[in-house]
Design a protein around this motif. Structure first.
Motif, PDB file in Angstrom:
ATOM      1  N   GLY A 102      26.304 -16.547 -37.203  1.00  0.00           N
ATOM      2  CA  GLY A 102      25.430 -17.032 -36.590  1.00  0.00           C
ATOM      3  C   GLY A 102      27.003 -17.147 -34.840  1.00  0.00           C
ATOM      4  O   GLY A 102      26.330 -17.029 -34.071  1.00  0.00           O
ATOM      5  N   GLU A 103      28.158 -16.374 -35.444  1.00  0.00           N
ATOM      6  CA  GLU A 103      28.308 -16.174 -34.747  1.00  0.00           C
ATOM      7  C   GLU A 103      28.299 -14.638 -34.047  1.00  0.00           C
ATOM      8  O   GLU A 103      28.372 -14.484 -32.335  1.00  0.00           O
ATOM      9  N   ARG A 104      27.503 -14.147 -34.577  1.00  0.00           N
ATOM     10  CA  ARG A 104      26.983 -12.861 -33.781  1.00  0.00           C
ATOM     11  C   ARG A 104      25.807 -13.536 -32.675  1.00  0.00           C
ATOM     12  O   ARG A 104      25.611 -12.504 -31.887  1.00  0.00           O
ATOM     13  N   ILE A 162      17.090 -11.478 -28.800  1.00  0.00           N
ATOM     14  CA  ILE A 162      18.544 -12.293 -29.128  1.00  0.00           C
ATOM     15  C   ILE A 162      18.387 -11.861 -30.849  1.00  0.00           C
ATOM     16  O   ILE A 162      20.151 -11.263 -31.165  1.00  0.00           O
ATOM     17  N   ALA A 163      17.905 -11.640 -31.458  1.00  0.00           N
ATOM     18  CA  ALA A 163      17.874 -11.403 -32.827  1.00  0.00           C
ATOM     19  C   ALA A 163      18.719 -10.446 -33.648  1.00  0.00           C
ATOM     20  O   ALA A 163      19.247  -9.877 -34.018  1.00  0.00           O
ATOM     21  N   ASP A 164      18.178  -8.943 -32.265  1.00  0.00           N
ATOM     22  CA  ASP A 164      17.765  -8.154 -32.259  1.00  0.00           C
ATOM     23  C   ASP A 164      19.329  -7.735 -32.012  1.00  0.00           C
ATOM     24  O   ASP A 164      19.590  -6.949 -33.289  1.00  0.00           O
ATOM     25  N   ALA A 165      20.078  -8.144 -31.200  1.00  0.00           N
ATOM     26  CA  ALA A 165      21.104  -7.512 -30.345  1.00  0.00           C
ATOM     27  C   ALA A 165      21.539  -8.223 -31.769  1.00  0.00           C
ATOM     28  O   ALA A 165      22.898  -7.710 -31.602  1.00  0.00           O
ATOM     29  N   ALA A 166      21.544  -9.292 -32.129  1.00  0.00           N
ATOM     30  CA  ALA A 166      22.566 -10.356 -33.431  1.00  0.00           C
ATOM     31  C   ALA A 166      22.648  -8.773 -34.158  1.00  0.00           C
ATOM     32  O   ALA A 166      23.497  -9.457 -35.408  1.00  0.00           O
ATOM     33  N   ALA A 167      21.743  -8.558 -35.378  1.00  0.00           N
ATOM     34  CA  ALA A 167      21.295  -7.884 -35.819  1.00  0.00           C
ATOM     35  C   ALA A 167      20.687  -8.396 -37.344  1.00  0.00           C
ATOM     36  O   ALA A 167      21.966  -8.561 -38.358  1.00  0.00           O
ATOM     37  N   VAL A 168      19.891  -9.487 -36.722  1.00  0.00           N
ATOM     38  CA  VAL A 168      19.507 -10.725 -36.889  1.00  0.00           C
ATOM     39  C   VAL A 168      18.415 -10.633 -37.186  1.00  0.00           C
ATOM     40  O   VAL A 168      17.742 -10.275 -36.456  1.00  0.00           O
TER      41      VAL A 168
END
Length: 215
Positions: free
Chosen positions: A31-33, A55-61
């Motif tokens: 969540g923080e990422r 956003i998901a790609d940048a946060a690796a989720v």
């Protein structure tokens, strides 16, 4: 020092108006990422231009993780602005601790002086103003955060004006807010890099000439 009672009351009001859109539990590492990635992308590229995939790609989720944690992109936008508001308050606390203003009018001028350092790290201007331009729906989850942040600034100007013994404090607070927000807009839209300094000088002149209550 900024009136801590006012700050607490304003913060509680903001929480009341946005708690339905805040995370229900402390953020996990994922969540923080997500929040960090969204904050960077939303501010740099704009809210509409950034999709949940990026956003998901940048946060690796995965997108599922993003939706599980924040519910929707709109709620993630609200979380981004809530986090930015917390950073702004922390920054002002640091500025006040460093400058140590002794009079209420000096607190007001410190709030203006802080803009110079803040904008040096925020080249795209005010994140709240930028978001308000993009988010036109009045019922968007982020709108209470945006409105609350600006109302808090005016409330702070009003409280310090009253403490300083100025007359017509409501009018003075309105003028100070217009100077403060005008500097943010001019910095971003008119590419006026010295807008914070100009606003600071204008605020100082305004306070110097504003009438005070007798006694």
């Amino acid at each position: 020092m900024v009136d801590q009672t006012l700050r607490q009351a304003a913060a509680e009001l903001l929480v009341e108006r946005t708690e339905a859109h805040a995370p229900a539990k402390p953020l996990t590492a994922a969540g923080e990422r997500i929040l960090a990635a969204a904050s960077a992308l939303f501010y740099a590229q704009g809210i509409r231009a950034v999709g949940v995939d990026a956003i998901a790609d940048a946060a690796a989720v995965t997108k599922k993780t993003l939706y599980d944690r924040f519910g929707s992109k709109d709620q993630l936008v609200a979380a981004y602005l809530e986090n930015r508001n917390r950073r702004w308050h922390a920054f002002l606390d640091e500025q006040l601790a460093a400058r140590r203003p002794t009079r209420p009018e000096d607190v007001i001028l410190t709030l203006f002086a802080a803009l110079t350092d803040w904008m040096a790290e925020s080249r795209r201007g005010c994140g709240f103003i930028n978001a308000s331009v993009e988010l036109t729906a009045p019922d968007h989850p982020a709108m209470p955060v945006i409105v609350g942040q600006k109302r808090w600034m005016r409330a702070e100007f009003l409280a310090q004006a009253e403490r300083a013994g100025f007359q017509q404090c409501e009018e003075l607070a309105d003028r100070l807010l217009l100077l403060h927000e005008g500097a943010l807009v001019s910095y971003r839209v008119a590419a006026m890099e010295n807008a914070p300094e100009v606003a600071h000088r204008a605020a100082a002149d305004l306070l110097a000439s504003w009438p005070r209550s007798a006694g």
